[in-house]
Design a protein around this motif. Structure first.
Motif, PDB file in Angstrom:
ATOM      1  N   ALA A  54      33.529  14.304  37.647  1.00 49.08           N
ATOM      2  CA  ALA A  54      34.106  15.514  38.222  1.00 49.08           C
ATOM      3  C   ALA A  54      35.164  15.168  39.269  1.00 49.08           C
ATOM      4  CB  ALA A  54      33.011  16.372  38.849  1.00 49.08           C
ATOM      5  N   THR A  55      34.899  14.139  40.051  1.00 53.01           N
ATOM      6  CA  THR A  55      35.848  13.709  41.078  1.00 53.01           C
ATOM      7  C   THR A  55      37.133  13.181  40.456  1.00 53.01           C
ATOM      8  OG1 THR A  55      34.042  13.137  42.592  1.00 53.01           O
ATOM      9  CG2 THR A  55      36.179  12.134  43.027  1.00 53.01           C
ATOM     10  N   ASP A 110      29.032  17.574  47.379  1.00 54.29           N
ATOM     11  CA  ASP A 110      28.803  16.521  46.389  1.00 54.29           C
ATOM     12  C   ASP A 110      27.467  15.836  46.651  1.00 54.29           C
ATOM     13  OD1 ASP A 110      30.051  15.198  44.120  1.00 54.29           O
ATOM     14  OD2 ASP A 110      30.141  13.416  45.374  1.00 54.29           O
ATOM     15  N   SER A 133      44.043  16.149  38.266  1.00 57.12           N
ATOM     16  CA  SER A 133      44.685  17.461  38.255  1.00 57.12           C
ATOM     17  C   SER A 133      45.683  17.609  39.399  1.00 57.12           C
ATOM     18  CB  SER A 133      43.628  18.570  38.338  1.00 57.12           C
ATOM     19  OG  SER A 133      42.728  18.497  37.245  1.00 57.12           O
ATOM     20  N   SER A 165      39.268  15.981  39.055  1.00 53.91           N
ATOM     21  CA  SER A 165      39.880  16.740  40.146  1.00 53.91           C
ATOM     22  C   SER A 165      41.099  16.016  40.702  1.00 53.91           C
ATOM     23  CB  SER A 165      38.856  16.968  41.256  1.00 53.91           C
ATOM     24  OG  SER A 165      37.725  17.656  40.765  1.00 53.91           O
ATOM     25  N   GLN A 166      40.993  14.712  40.898  1.00 52.05           N
ATOM     26  CA  GLN A 166      42.112  13.939  41.431  1.00 52.05           C
ATOM     27  C   GLN A 166      43.250  13.850  40.427  1.00 52.05           C
ATOM     28  OE1 GLN A 166      42.489  12.856  44.515  1.00 52.05           O
ATOM     29  NE2 GLN A 166      40.477  13.595  45.140  1.00 52.05           N
ATOM     30  N   TYR A 175      33.685  19.369  50.501  1.00 46.94           N
ATOM     31  CA  TYR A 175      33.421  18.891  49.139  1.00 46.94           C
ATOM     32  C   TYR A 175      32.503  17.664  49.164  1.00 46.94           C
ATOM     33  CZ  TYR A 175      34.774  14.755  46.474  1.00 46.94           C
ATOM     34  OH  TYR A 175      34.761  13.538  45.868  1.00 46.94           O
ATOM     35  N   LEU A 193      38.070  22.134  42.799  1.00 46.19           N
ATOM     36  CA  LEU A 193      37.749  21.752  41.418  1.00 46.19           C
ATOM     37  C   LEU A 193      36.455  20.941  41.357  1.00 46.19           C
ATOM     38  CD1 LEU A 193      41.195  20.753  39.856  1.00 46.19           C
ATOM     39  CD2 LEU A 193      39.703  22.635  39.167  1.00 46.19           C
ATOM     40  N   ASN A 194      36.305  20.045  42.330  1.00 48.97           N
ATOM     41  CA  ASN A 194      35.115  19.202  42.358  1.00 48.97           C
ATOM     42  C   ASN A 194      33.852  20.013  42.578  1.00 48.97           C
ATOM     43  OD1 ASN A 194      33.514  16.786  42.628  1.00 48.97           O
ATOM     44  ND2 ASN A 194      35.394  15.766  43.238  1.00 48.97           N
ATOM     45  N   PRO A 238      41.771  19.506  44.666  1.00 53.21           N
ATOM     46  CA  PRO A 238      40.710  18.659  44.115  1.00 53.21           C
ATOM     47  C   PRO A 238      39.333  18.979  44.680  1.00 53.21           C
ATOM     48  CG  PRO A 238      42.042  17.422  45.675  1.00 53.21           C
ATOM     49  CD  PRO A 238      42.743  18.726  45.451  1.00 53.21           C
ATOM     50  N   LEU A 262      33.101  21.712  39.302  1.00 55.25           N
ATOM     51  CA  LEU A 262      32.702  20.829  38.202  1.00 55.25           C
ATOM     52  C   LEU A 262      31.385  20.106  38.453  1.00 55.25           C
ATOM     53  CD1 LEU A 262      36.166  19.242  37.290  1.00 55.25           C
ATOM     54  CD2 LEU A 262      34.913  21.013  36.040  1.00 55.25           C
TER      55      LEU A 262
END
Length: 459
Positions: free
Chosen positions: A199-200, A38, A206, A203-204, A34, A177-178, A174, A181
């Motif tokens: 986005a980060t 990123d 969630s 994710s965290q 990720y 998700l990241n 996360p 997103l």
């Protein structure tokens, strides 16, 4: 006590280490992936200045993570030993105090977002061109620091009770998700580096909900009780003392990046800072599998040390050392043969590719030695021996790498920054061998009775 904790003292070591390490390695691999993705989205969507902005902001994030690491890893060591001693109620009290400390860390991050964030970024080397990108990235992160602190800390706690599978899930959620997103916010909503940051945080947040549900619904060996949140000075002191090496390691990483960025700006420019931003993410990617092995080893070592099952402890150490050495060798081969391929993933700019490839070949010249360094410090930490753990955690970055980064560029320019890495690896490896050799009776030699053994470097 739940079966997931009891197996730490009964299951065959090869099977147990595999069951604990593989989920940790997968989780760390996904998180590293990720981080790479990123950076890739930022490099493609914003450009090299966007990557430079994230590189400048990253040390501030690492400070928040450093405090969380001290609380989480220190608490995990205490909890695994309490469980090994069959003291579940004391383990619950430690857990409650950890949650209390997470809340304190979150308050500091929230206040910092509105007060000292921008001056701190300037102090860390942000130039006028880089500063707007760094601010855009860091502000949402600091606002959401409670999610980072909670998720980062509790991951160590979950591993300490032997539930490596769920610990892996809390890292994968996360990260996935990241990755989903990032392109939506960066490209779809045209939010640049701030989009990546938001986005980060989402994710965290969630995964924090998922973790909270785990503890509140009785799936954990530990129980989250309101009375246990009451701070107890002795518990906090023990947790932070043992967690201090993790704190030093994270802060040292932050100081290392600051020092490197400073010297790159002095002897190069914003371009070199951006190149290092890409190379650094690849560096994190390579070390994650070894950290995964260590994370699998630590609860086994802590539990069996508490239960005085020293034969199982030794078997874990020897097997773990073999595995990380093999991983180190594979990393060396990849970095020596494929740096151009790896750089090309992030950019089509030939100058960036050439500069990054040269940097990687130099930086990873002694990477075969990294595995032993990673395991040695974490080994003492799992045993609750703060002094040797602290020294070994400081060795590579604080004692060797940062001084070399500040000295060598004066003679070799930007190349001196890259040369500091293999030299630091040689020195840190030598120090790790010195400590491990001194305590070889506990870690490696089979003897009839080591129940009263006092490690050579414990005081």
């Amino acid at each position: 006590m739940k079966e997931q904790s009891q197996r730490l003292g009964t299951q065959p070591i090869p099977k147990l280490l595999f069951n604990l390490s593989v989920p940790a390695m997968i989780g760390m691999f996904v998180m590293a992936f990720y981080n790479v993705v990123d950076t890739l989205f930022i490099a493609r969507g914003v450009g090299i200045l966007g990557v430079a902005g994230v590189s400048i902001a990253f040390p501030v994030m690492m400070i928040i993570m450093a405090i969380s690491a001290a609380v989480g890893i220190g608490g995990a060591s205490v909890i695994s030993r309490r469980l090994g001693e069959d003291k579940p109620e004391e383990a619950n009290k430690v857990f409650g105090n950890i949650i209390f400390m997470v809340l304190l860390v979150s308050v500091v991050g929230l206040v910092g977002a509105f007060t000292f964030m921008e001056p701190l970024l300037i102090l860390f080397g942000a130039t006028p061109d880089i500063l707007p990108h760094a601010v855009d990235y860091l502000f949402p992160i600091m606002l959401g620091s409670i999610f980072f602190s909670f998720a980062f800390t509790t991951n160590s706690i979950i591993r300490s009770e032997g539930n490596s599978r769920f610990a892996m899930i809390t890292m994968i959620i996360p990260a996935v998700l990241n990755i989903i997103l990032d392109p939506i916010f960066i490209f779809g909503l045209d939010m640049g580096v701030q989009g990546a940051s938001i986005a980060t945080v989402i994710s965290q947040a969630s995964v924090s909900i998922v973790i909270l549900r785990y503890f509140l619904t009785g799936k954990s060996t530990l129980e989250m009780k309101l009375p246990d949140l009451r701070p107890q000075l002795l518990v906090i002191k023990e947790t932070l003392t043992i967690g201090m090496p993790a704190f030093v390691r994270q802060v040292a990483g932050s100081a290392m990046i600051i020092s490197i960025n400073f010297m790159l700006i002095k002897y190069g420019g914003d371009f070199e800072v951006g190149v290092f931003g890409i190379v650094h993410k690849l560096t994190m990617f390579t070390i994650m599998p070894m950290i995964g092995v260590l994370q699998g080893m630590q609860p086994i070592i802590g539990y069996n040390y508490g239960a005085k099952q020293f034969t199982r402890l030794r078997e874990t150490v020897v097997l773990g050392m073999k595995v990380v050495t093999i991983i180190s060798a594979l990393i060396f081969i990849i970095m020596m043969t494929l740096p151009e391929v790896l750089m090309h993933i992030f950019t089509g700019d030939q100058a960036v590719i050439e500069s990054g490839s040269q940097a990687m070949r130099i930086m990873f010249a002694m990477s075969i030695l990294i595995g032993v360094q990673v395991v040695s410090g974490g080994l003492y930490q799992a045993l609750g021996m703060a002094k040797p753990a602290l020294i070994l955690s400081m060795a590579r970055q604080v004692l060797f790498l940062i001084p070399l980064v500040l000295i060598l560029p004066n003679f070799f320019g930007v190349t001196g920054v890259w040369l500091a890495f293999p030299l630091a690896d040689i020195l840190a490896f030598s120090l790790s061998i010195f400590f491990l050799y001194g305590d070889r009776t506990l870690f490696f030699k089979k003897s009839k009775d080591t129940s009263d053994y006092i490690p050579a470097h414990s005081n």
